[in-house]
Design a protein around this motif. Structure first.
Motif, PDB file in Angstrom:
ATOM      1  N   SER A  87      -6.221   0.789  -9.392  1.00 52.80           N
ATOM      2  CA  SER A  87      -5.036   0.531  -8.565  1.00 52.80           C
ATOM      3  C   SER A  87      -5.391  -0.279  -7.330  1.00 52.80           C
ATOM      4  CB  SER A  87      -4.389   1.863  -8.158  1.00 52.80           C
ATOM      5  OG  SER A  87      -3.926   2.577  -9.283  1.00 52.80           O
ATOM      6  N   THR A 132       2.295   6.441  -7.237  1.00 54.38           N
ATOM      7  CA  THR A 132       1.246   7.189  -7.926  1.00 54.38           C
ATOM      8  C   THR A 132       1.671   8.625  -8.193  1.00 54.38           C
ATOM      9  OG1 THR A 132      -0.488   5.820  -6.936  1.00 54.38           O
ATOM     10  CG2 THR A 132      -1.155   7.979  -7.773  1.00 54.38           C
ATOM     11  N   ALA A 147       0.829  -1.204   0.000  1.00 56.64           N
ATOM     12  CA  ALA A 147       0.000   0.000   0.000  1.00 56.64           C
ATOM     13  C   ALA A 147       0.862   1.252   0.000  1.00 56.64           C
ATOM     14  CB  ALA A 147      -0.935  -0.010   1.212  1.00 56.64           C
ATOM     15  N   VAL A 202      -7.844   5.245  -9.842  1.00 56.03           N
ATOM     16  CA  VAL A 202      -7.680   4.932  -8.416  1.00 56.03           C
ATOM     17  C   VAL A 202      -8.356   3.601  -8.062  1.00 56.03           C
ATOM     18  CG1 VAL A 202      -8.215   5.682  -6.077  1.00 56.03           C
ATOM     19  CG2 VAL A 202      -7.351   7.340  -7.750  1.00 56.03           C
ATOM     20  N   ALA A 246       0.465   1.411  -9.927  1.00 56.63           N
ATOM     21  CA  ALA A 246       0.141   2.795  -9.553  1.00 56.63           C
ATOM     22  C   ALA A 246      -0.288   3.559 -10.803  1.00 56.63           C
ATOM     23  CB  ALA A 246       1.358   3.454  -8.909  1.00 56.63           C
ATOM     24  N   SER A 269       0.886   9.312 -13.614  1.00 58.85           N
ATOM     25  CA  SER A 269       1.373   8.051 -13.041  1.00 58.85           C
ATOM     26  C   SER A 269       1.801   7.096 -14.151  1.00 58.85           C
ATOM     27  CB  SER A 269       0.293   7.409 -12.177  1.00 58.85           C
ATOM     28  OG  SER A 269      -0.108   8.253 -11.135  1.00 58.85           O
ATOM     29  N   VAL A 295       0.991   4.161  -3.090  1.00 56.51           N
ATOM     30  CA  VAL A 295       0.740   5.595  -2.901  1.00 56.51           C
ATOM     31  C   VAL A 295       1.910   6.412  -3.428  1.00 56.51           C
ATOM     32  CG1 VAL A 295       0.398   7.413  -1.191  1.00 56.51           C
ATOM     33  CG2 VAL A 295      -0.795   5.234  -0.948  1.00 56.51           C
TER      34      VAL A 295
END
Length: 837
Positions: free
Chosen positions: A817, A738, A731, A814, A779, A785, A735
């Motif tokens: 992902s 991205t 995770a 999003v 991402a 991205s 982030v």
């Protein structure tokens, strides 16, 4: 792009020998330069034959030869096309007279038939159509060729008044769903007399032939117009180069006296050519668009655009253009400024844009880049770097210096205050100057500058870099021989016309292309292939948004499907000990990639609903047979990938996958399939970026900083299970990646993840690195991205409007992902445990 390359790129292939010999003229200029500056001493035999002649006279003779060649060709071609235009206009008049004798009731659904285009052929293609393609080609193109031929007809007998006019049954596939329904209803309601049907079929046949002739003539006339403009530009540029190198002022005089007064370059000649083009437009208006001249112009321009894109552009040329435009835009944002009147100013040196500022001490002129936000960011980062060097944080000076280096490089990479590869080049310099390397045999002693130099440069060139070069070589060969396009068009041609099927087929092709030729080139290839389909969809169609978004997201997923699909994968291979085999990699990523793409496809279907009122124009495959060179490239590519898959079993022979990568490099460049220009066009900035990242990783490890940071993190996560740590780091990486480059995220985080995994009670460093690198590719929540997203957000429709907005990426990227994250930590985790990571 140099003009010598531009003229080759834009030239009509069949006319290539009739353009200005720009490269030869440049060579003559350089010869004349040597002659002008050659000393007068020496024997006569050693001097050039043009020694005693004025360079202007010699160069003028060469220009006269080129001008005569161009003029002769233009006159012949213009006469040929003019005769064809006149003959065509007579046929159009006869067609109008014939169609005016028979008027039919407007056919149900006929307005929808207008949407299908005809892809114009180049001259060489047109000349062989009747012999090579035969009936199969005519049947295949029937739907396209009848587009717009819906002119009303007059009926000759009163007995036919109750009947609706019908089109040829073979044309039903070109209509949308409504048109097909109406047509079927009309067919069941009435039958048509044979003589009426034969009459209308003859008229349609004439219309099809006329439409093809109009389009082909329009393309040739536009090519002739471009021929004149390109050659005029060539004369101007080569004369400018002559004046600059020989220090003369020949350009204006020669252009005015000889070029502009020559027949092809006269204003009246251009006006006559424009008149012929307008007559073609009017003919198309009469035959196809029922009097709508604007629609005729749009249709013809779209045919011309498709002709140019399909016949002459290649994936790598488009890619190079995109990279150069991006670099130019970045340079403009960084350096270019404007004064109060909006005019660009140059500094006194004339090299950099400058801005005047007023102060109590007077007005000063400063380079614009000194006042930019980028410069402010750079100053803050460098200030933080020096602060970390001075403020004591860690006990050992080499770790303190390495921490400052790591923060500096990470911030420069994240903000892109300077180009990424430039940041990478500063790493070996700072590693040596700051003495961050320690002696492997004596861990408490720091290496001297000489020993540190050898250590850091040995880290920059490893088998991983050679593997990256091998991947670029395979991609270049597949693209240059059009193997990638052949495979893609073949698959997409089998997808049919159902929107959901077409969408998943395009996503699958994008993913496989990313696996083979990198996720940088793959979206460019796929967007070029679907261009005809996009052009025929209505403005603002949800299908166009869905397919562009699908290609971008699938290309990101494709970036994880093979070790050479993206640079971050190569970085991960260099970190993992032992590196996984290609077979192990495929066992893990194929299920993850397939399930992720299917979930993203369902997400796009639900959110875009592309099937509503959408008619898809099918993509036709390339019908040419495989050449010997294409077979050779295919066999070498498959063999190389096979050796990579079995690299662990062949370790005693080859040692490493990087050594295997030398095989395609030697074969493709050795036999001449790839040239030194192709080698120069490799993305060397990515190679330098990866090399810098490898040297940074070695510095952080050698200094002991990595061990110190890992120990601190391990204490915090020691109560977590292996699965919990995988979820947390996956995770976190998702982030970070991205917002910054996927490769940069991998370079910064993956070494740390590996060491954390190695320090656990249940050590599984390769598992954590594998999960982390998969999340780098996953991402895709923002337009920035990854390269596929940046390419998709810049895609524009014929009106110049972007298909996608930022909101589309946030609302679809999003969730995509997150879905991929779920797949990686479930299916991917299970596969990694099975292979023993």
């Amino acid at each position: 792009m140099k003009f010598s390359h531009s003229i080759q790129f834009n030239a009509v292939p069949d006319w290539s020998s009739h353009y200005i010999a720009y490269s030869n003229l440049k060579k003559l200029i350089y010869q004349l330069e040597k002659t002008v500056h050659q000393a007068s001493t020496g024997d006569g035999e050693s001097r050039p034959l043009i020694q005693n002649e004025d360079p202007e006279v010699v160069f003028g003779r060469a220009l006269d030869v080129e001008l005569e060649k161009i003029s002769s060709f233009y006159v012949l071609k213009e006469q040929e096309l003019t005769d064809e235009v006149h003959e065509l206009l007579r046929e159009v008049g006869a067609f109008e007279d014939e169609s005016g004798d028979t008027e039919a009731t407007p056919r149900p659904g006929s307005s929808q038939i207008l949407s299908g285009p005809v892809r114009p052929r180049s001259q060489s293609t047109r000349s062989r159509t009747s012999t090579d393609d035969g009936a199969d080609d005519s049947d295949e193109d029937m739907a396209d060729e009848t587009a717009g031929l819906t002119r009303p007809r007059k009926r000759r007998t009163s007995s036919n008044k109750r009947r609706s006019g019908l089109i040829n049954p073979m044309l039903a596939s070109t209509t949308d769903m409504t048109a097909s329904t109406d047509l079927t209803r009309s067919w069941r309601r009435d039958s048509m007399a044979f003589d009426d049907y034969a009459e209308q079929a003859a008229l349609y046949s004439s219309g099809i032939v006329l439409k093809k002739k109009i389009i082909n003539l329009y393309v040739q006339l536009c090519e002739l117009k471009s021929y004149v403009q390109l050659n005029r530009t060539g004369f101007s540029k080569v004369l400018k180069k002559f004046d600059k190198i020989i220090d003369r002022q020949m350009r204006a005089k020669y252009l005015e006296t000889y070029v502009d007064s020559n027949y092809p370059f006269r204003p009246e000649t251009a006006a006559a050519l424009d008149g012929e083009i307008m007559s073609i437009v009017k003919a198309y208006t009469s035959v196809v668009t029922n009097g709508d001249e604007e629609a005729a112009k749009r249709d013809l321009r779209s045919h011309l655009r498709e002709h140019v894109v399909w016949e002459r552009n290649t994936v790598w040329r488009e890619l190079i253009g995109l990279e150069r435009r991006a670099e130019a835009a970045s340079l403009g944002h960084t350096l270019l400024g404007r004064d109060g009147d909006g005019q660009k100013m140059l500094s006194e040196s004339g090299l950099l844009p400058a801005t005047k500022i007023s102060t109590p001490l007077g007005r000063f002129t400063l380079p614009t880049w000194l006042l930019s936000s980028t410069m402010l960011t750079l100053v803050l980062i460098i200030s933080l770097f020096f602060a970390l060097l001075i403020i004591p944080i860690l006990e050992k000076p080499e770790q303190q210096n390495c921490l400052a280096l790591l923060v500096l490089v990470s911030l420069l990479w994240a903000t892109e205050a300077i180009p990424l590869f430039v940041t990478s080049l500063t790493i070996p310099f700072l590693c040596v100057v700051l003495n961050v390397f320690r002696d492997a045999k004596k861990p408490h002693e720091r290496l001297g500058s000489k020993e540190a130099t050898a250590a850091v440069f040995s880290a920059m060139w490893t088998p991983v870099i050679m593997l990256l070069l091998g991947g670029f070589t395979l991609a270049a060969a597949l693209s240059k021989c059009s193997i990638d396009k052949r495979i893609a068009t073949f698959v997409l041609s089998k997808a049919g016309t159902q929107p959901r099927t077409v969408l998943i087929a395009n996503m699958g092709v994008a993913a496989v292309a990313s696996m083979l030729i990198s996720n940088v080139a793959a979206p460019v290839l796929c967007f070029g292939i679907i261009e005809p389909m996009l052009r025929n969809l209505p403005a603002g169609s949800d299908m166009s948004k869905a397919v562009i978004m699908g290609i971008a997201l699938a290309s990101n997923i494709g970036g994880m499907l093979s070790p050479i699909a993206s640079p971050q994968n190569v970085v991960a291979l260099g970190i993992m000990k032992p590196a996984p085999t290609w077979g192990q990699w495929f066992f893990i990523v194929i299920p993850v990639g397939v399930i992720s793409i299917v979930l993203i496809w369902l997400l796009l279907l639900v959110t875009f609903q592309p099937g509503k009122g959408t008619t898809i124009v099918p993509i036709r495959p390339v019908r040419d047979s495989f050449t010997g060179i294409q077979w050779f490239v295919t066999i070498v590519t498959i063999s190389t990938i096979g050796l990579w898959c079995a690299s662990h079993q062949l370790e005693s022979v080859f040692g490493d996958m990087g050594v295997i990568a030398i095989i395609p490099i030697v074969l493709f460049f050795g036999v001449g399939i790839l040239t030194k220009e192709d080698f120069n066009n490799f993305p060397w900035t990515i190679i330098i970026l990866a090399a810098g990242g490898l040297s940074l990783g070695k510095a952080v490890n050698s200094s002991g900083l990595l061990h110190t940071v890992t120990k601190a993190i391990t204490v915090e996560v020691q109560d977590f299970s292996l699965y919990g740590i995988l979820v947390v780091f996956s995770a976190l990486i998702l982030v970070i990646a991205t917002f910054i480059s996927h490769t940069v995220a991998a370079l910064i985080i993956l070494p740390l993840v590996y060491n954390v995994g190695k320090g656990l009670d249940e050590p599984h460093p390769n598992l954590l690195v594998m999960g982390g690198v998969l999340m780098c590719s996953a991402a895709m929540g923002l337009p920035t991205s990854g390269f596929p997203n940046m390419t998709a957000i810049m895609k524009e429709d014929p009106a110049g409007e972007r298909y996608l907005q930022v909101k589309h990426f946030i609302s679809r990227g999003v969730p995509s992902s997150i879905l991929t994250l779920v797949v990686v930590i479930t299916v991917g985790y299970g596969a990694m445990r099975i292979v023993g990571m």
